[in-house]
Scaffold this active site. Sequence first.
Site, PDB file in Angstrom:
ATOM      1  N   PHE A 127      31.624 -23.976  -3.915  1.00 40.10           N
ATOM      2  CA  PHE A 127      31.674 -24.671  -2.685  1.00 40.10           C
ATOM      3  C   PHE A 127      30.566 -25.752  -4.436  1.00 40.10           C
ATOM      4  O   PHE A 127      30.541 -25.006  -5.652  1.00 40.10           O
ATOM      5  CB  PHE A 127      29.769 -24.197  -2.736  1.00 40.10           C
ATOM      6  CG  PHE A 127      29.392 -25.355  -1.843  1.00 40.10           C
ATOM      7  CD1 PHE A 127      29.711 -25.721  -0.327  1.00 40.10           C
ATOM      8  CD2 PHE A 127      28.040 -25.590  -2.256  1.00 40.10           C
ATOM      9  CE1 PHE A 127      29.041 -26.921   0.221  1.00 40.10           C
ATOM     10  CE2 PHE A 127      27.491 -26.441  -1.847  1.00 40.10           C
ATOM     11  CZ  PHE A 127      27.988 -27.376  -0.477  1.00 40.10           C
ATOM     12  N   ASP A 199      27.972 -15.058  -4.487  1.00 41.43           N
ATOM     13  CA  ASP A 199      27.541 -15.781  -3.178  1.00 41.43           C
ATOM     14  C   ASP A 199      27.471 -15.710  -1.696  1.00 41.43           C
ATOM     15  O   ASP A 199      28.403 -15.679  -1.534  1.00 41.43           O
ATOM     16  CB  ASP A 199      28.229 -17.304  -3.454  1.00 41.43           C
ATOM     17  CG  ASP A 199      27.104 -19.030  -3.091  1.00 41.43           C
ATOM     18  OD1 ASP A 199      26.494 -19.065  -1.670  1.00 41.43           O
ATOM     19  OD2 ASP A 199      26.788 -20.327  -3.328  1.00 41.43           O
ATOM     20  N   TYR A 224      19.514 -21.127   5.973  1.00 41.30           N
ATOM     21  CA  TYR A 224      19.806 -22.723   6.942  1.00 41.30           C
ATOM     22  C   TYR A 224      21.131 -22.757   8.239  1.00 41.30           C
ATOM     23  O   TYR A 224      21.630 -23.339   8.730  1.00 41.30           O
ATOM     24  CB  TYR A 224      18.970 -24.018   6.514  1.00 41.30           C
ATOM     25  CG  TYR A 224      20.043 -24.057   5.096  1.00 41.30           C
ATOM     26  CD1 TYR A 224      21.456 -25.298   5.466  1.00 41.30           C
ATOM     27  CD2 TYR A 224      19.569 -24.413   4.048  1.00 41.30           C
ATOM     28  CE1 TYR A 224      21.511 -25.234   4.601  1.00 41.30           C
ATOM     29  CE2 TYR A 224      20.482 -25.073   3.467  1.00 41.30           C
ATOM     30  CZ  TYR A 224      21.687 -25.126   3.013  1.00 41.30           C
ATOM     31  OH  TYR A 224      22.479 -25.963   1.652  1.00 41.30           O
ATOM     32  N   LYS A 225      21.709 -21.418   7.515  1.00 37.67           N
ATOM     33  CA  LYS A 225      23.601 -21.856   8.076  1.00 37.67           C
ATOM     34  C   LYS A 225      23.688 -20.733   9.141  1.00 37.67           C
ATOM     35  O   LYS A 225      22.671 -21.031  10.147  1.00 37.67           O
ATOM     36  CB  LYS A 225      24.144 -21.642   7.237  1.00 37.67           C
ATOM     37  CG  LYS A 225      24.134 -22.582   5.898  1.00 37.67           C
ATOM     38  CD  LYS A 225      25.613 -21.962   4.803  1.00 37.67           C
ATOM     39  CE  LYS A 225      25.606 -23.564   3.745  1.00 37.67           C
ATOM     40  NZ  LYS A 225      25.737 -23.513   2.600  1.00 37.67           N
ATOM     41  N   ARG A 373      36.782 -28.459  10.288  1.00 37.52           N
ATOM     42  CA  ARG A 373      36.146 -26.861   9.397  1.00 37.52           C
ATOM     43  C   ARG A 373      34.991 -26.675  10.859  1.00 37.52           C
ATOM     44  O   ARG A 373      34.403 -27.025  11.527  1.00 37.52           O
ATOM     45  CB  ARG A 373      35.398 -27.154   8.301  1.00 37.52           C
ATOM     46  CG  ARG A 373      34.634 -25.327   8.082  1.00 37.52           C
ATOM     47  CD  ARG A 373      33.801 -25.234   6.485  1.00 37.52           C
ATOM     48  NE  ARG A 373      32.686 -25.997   7.136  1.00 37.52           N
ATOM     49  CZ  ARG A 373      31.889 -26.127   6.463  1.00 37.52           C
ATOM     50  NH1 ARG A 373      32.030 -25.459   5.468  1.00 37.52           N
ATOM     51  NH2 ARG A 373      30.338 -26.766   6.423  1.00 37.52           N
TER      52      ARG A 373
END
Length: 414
Positions: A127, A199, A224-225, A373
């Site tokens: 990312f 991560d 928040y995921k 995705r």
Amino acid sequence: MTFPDRAAIETMDAQDPLGHLRDAFLLSPDEVYLDGNSLGVPTRAAQDELMRAARDEWAGQLIRSWNSAGWFDLPVELGDRIGGLIGAAAGQVVVADTTSINVYKALHAAMRLRPGRKAIIAESNSFPTDLYIAEGVVSTLPGARLRLGGVDGATIEEMLDGDVAAVLVNHVDYRTGALRDMAALTARIHAAGAVAVWDLCHSAGALPVGLDAAGADFAVGCTYKYLNGGPGSPAFIYVAQRHQGQVSQPLSGWWGHARPFAFETGYEGDTGIRRFQCGTQPILSMRALKGALQIWDGVDLHQLRAKSIALTDLFIRLVEGRCAGLGLTLETPREGARRGSQVALHHDHAWPVMQALIARGVIGDFRAPSTLRFGFTPLYLRYADVLRAVDVLEDILRSESWRDPRFAVKAAVT
Ligand SMILES: *Cc1c(COP(=O)(O)O)cnc(C)c1O
């Protein structure tokens, strides 16, 4: 090829041991939400806690709430709660700042644990913020350099040598969903004398994570995921107990001081996980997160993982069975044990295809250059949702309705 029919899928939902949890979430009945890997869905409890915090604590008790509502200790309280989901014993996780900022703190701390070594290794397909932050870290350390797996060497494993201080690695690849073996790679990193920074953005809340068991040194992740904390909710950082008291981090703000309310002139870092805080935290966001984390009480993470693999398996089977010849290729590992809780499909026109899906109530996302995705969150998705998503995807591809010019319009956020 055979795949389950509608009746079989309804039976799977009826027998789902996590099926009752869906009612705790505020979901639109008209949509299939396959983007919980980017922004999770609110629970009623999260919204209730947010409203209570705004009304009773902020408006009601004002500054007294730092003590009376436990605001000051929320980062460590919630850190321990998240620790329970990522295999970290108490006192090693604190909720603070953002993932980007926590990568900065963790990488700096890792570099200082290996003063004779100069290299950070990361994955070129990581990312991007992780790489941008790593660039920022090396820019502050004389002689330090960033080496990228896939660019400067074939794999992380092959690049490990006596100059490597820290390795920053994603547990689950944000684009393909490929899952790393944390224990095995951490052991390789340690054998080379380096420090492992994991991560967990796409694994915390998506599958069981065993940080302590793997011997990880540092980890970061966002809330928040899959943890459903709300847009921009604060991230977390893990620092293994054995490093605490010896490590330092560069953002030496007052919340990381040993005695913040002594208001001393010089900095003296806390010897525990609090040292990895910087300054005042977004308390309303944290209060929403506290409500969001309630759902995990009583969730068996092995059941969660089993459902996640079953949902993604079903999606892959249905897509490959029904959309064969329609321009899709699987980018995610086919073997369930080697992927996280998402499926990535390549399509040459992924952007308009995704916009057409969203217009029909199937919400996934697009990742440049050409990935569709889909995130599968076991707490609130049903097998019937998977079927509906594939019904719509097949229809859009067969009818080529994605060619409508309105689906070509680009947006700032993908
Ligand atoms: C989502 C995500 C981030 C987000 O970082 P922020 O600082 O919250 O913007 C970072 N790293 C990875 C791997 C991610 O998936």
